[in-house]
Design a protein around this motif. Structure first.
Motif, PDB file in Angstrom:
ATOM      1  N   ILE A  95       0.873  -1.172   0.000  1.00  0.00           N
ATOM      2  CA  ILE A  95       0.000   0.000   0.000  1.00  0.00           C
ATOM      3  C   ILE A  95       0.911   1.223   0.000  1.00  0.00           C
ATOM      4  N   VAL A  96       0.693   2.122  -0.950  1.00  0.00           N
ATOM      5  CA  VAL A  96       1.497   3.333  -1.076  1.00  0.00           C
ATOM      6  C   VAL A  96       0.649   4.500  -0.589  1.00  0.00           C
ATOM      7  N   VAL A  97       1.151   5.202   0.429  1.00  0.00           N
ATOM      8  CA  VAL A  97       0.394   6.249   1.115  1.00  0.00           C
ATOM      9  C   VAL A  97       1.144   7.573   1.017  1.00  0.00           C
ATOM     10  N   MET A  98       0.385   8.645   0.821  1.00  0.00           N
ATOM     11  CA  MET A  98       0.959   9.983   0.678  1.00  0.00           C
ATOM     12  C   MET A  98       0.283  10.932   1.652  1.00  0.00           C
ATOM     13  N   PRO A  99       1.051  11.812   2.312  1.00  0.00           N
ATOM     14  CA  PRO A  99       0.401  12.858   3.118  1.00  0.00           C
ATOM     15  C   PRO A  99      -0.286  13.849   2.190  1.00  0.00           C
ATOM     16  N   GLU A 100      -1.474  14.288   2.559  1.00  0.00           N
ATOM     17  CA  GLU A 100      -2.223  15.232   1.719  1.00  0.00           C
ATOM     18  C   GLU A 100      -1.963  16.658   2.185  1.00  0.00           C
ATOM     19  N   ASP A 101      -1.164  17.358   1.433  1.00  0.00           N
ATOM     20  CA  ASP A 101      -0.873  18.749   1.740  1.00  0.00           C
ATOM     21  C   ASP A 101      -2.084  19.592   1.357  1.00  0.00           C
ATOM     22  N   PRO A 102      -2.501  20.552   2.191  1.00  0.00           N
ATOM     23  CA  PRO A 102      -3.684  21.358   1.868  1.00  0.00           C
ATOM     24  C   PRO A 102      -3.461  22.337   0.710  1.00  0.00           C
ATOM     25  N   ARG A 103      -2.225  22.589   0.352  1.00  0.00           N
ATOM     26  CA  ARG A 103      -1.929  23.485  -0.765  1.00  0.00           C
ATOM     27  C   ARG A 103      -2.040  22.709  -2.070  1.00  0.00           C
ATOM     28  N   PRO A 104      -2.943  23.111  -2.978  1.00  0.00           N
ATOM     29  CA  PRO A 104      -3.183  22.332  -4.198  1.00  0.00           C
ATOM     30  C   PRO A 104      -1.931  22.070  -5.038  1.00  0.00           C
ATOM     31  N   ASN A 105      -1.061  23.057  -5.172  1.00  0.00           N
ATOM     32  CA  ASN A 105       0.130  22.834  -5.999  1.00  0.00           C
ATOM     33  C   ASN A 105       1.070  21.810  -5.372  1.00  0.00           C
TER      34      ASN A 105
END
Length: 185
Positions: A95-105
């Protein structure tokens, strides 16, 4: 095998041999795959490996998640069992997981970086004769599934990689020539 041959030869693998995939194999590929380009060297990824030891429990959670989504017609136990058998036959999962940054770019840059990492990983494994299926079914968003994997709020599952030695390699499907897709400014 050249890079070109590896890129053109790699296929998504749907059917796997029974040969186990070890955590050490996956770590070996990941040690190289993490050299994917990523802005500011943020390395926006983490991984959850499921091999022989946790496969039974994980497979049950995955199948239950897919059933909860209503993928199978009510009462179609034969289809459910067929899916259970398929999932339990997969040698390993990552499972590959990424932190979701609130900045769209930044979020977009991170998705692209993690996608480049997954492609690197697939190519490295393929070079060793191991195939993968990059799975992104609707279950990866389901709270039951996320909780089972301890996926935190603010994290995105980029994919569930099914990993194993291919039982069959599908033929190459034609691609459009780049010239058909290229315009000049």
């Amino acid at each position: 095998m050249s890079i070109k041959e590896t890129i053109r030869g790699r296929r998504s693998t749907h059917n796997f041999k029974d040969t186990p995939i070890t955590k050490e194999q996956v770590l070996g590929w990941l040690d190289d795959a993490v050299y994917a380009p990523n802005h500011g060297l943020r390395q926006p990824w983490r991984f959850i490996f499921i091999g022989e030891q946790g496969k039974e429990e994980y497979s049950d959670k995955l199948v239950e998640s897919v059933i909860k989504l209503g993928k199978f017609k009510e009462g179609d136990e034969a289809q459910k069992q067929k899916y259970r058998d398929y999932v339990k036959h997969i040698p390993a999962f990552l499972i590959v997981v990424m932190p979701e940054d609130p900045r769209p770019n930044i979020w977009e840059e991170d998705v692209m970086a993690v996608s480049a990492l997954v492609q690197n990983l697939q190519l490295l494994a393929w070079e060793d004769g191991v195939g993968m299926l990059w799975h992104t079914g609707a279950y990866i968003h389901q709270p039951f599934y996320r909780k089972a994997l301890d996926i935190q709020p603010g994290e995105k599952i980029i994919g569930n990689l099914f990993i194993g030695y291919p039982d069959e390699v599908r033929p190459v499907r034609p691609r459009k020539e780049a010239a058909e897709l290229l315009t000049e400014f």
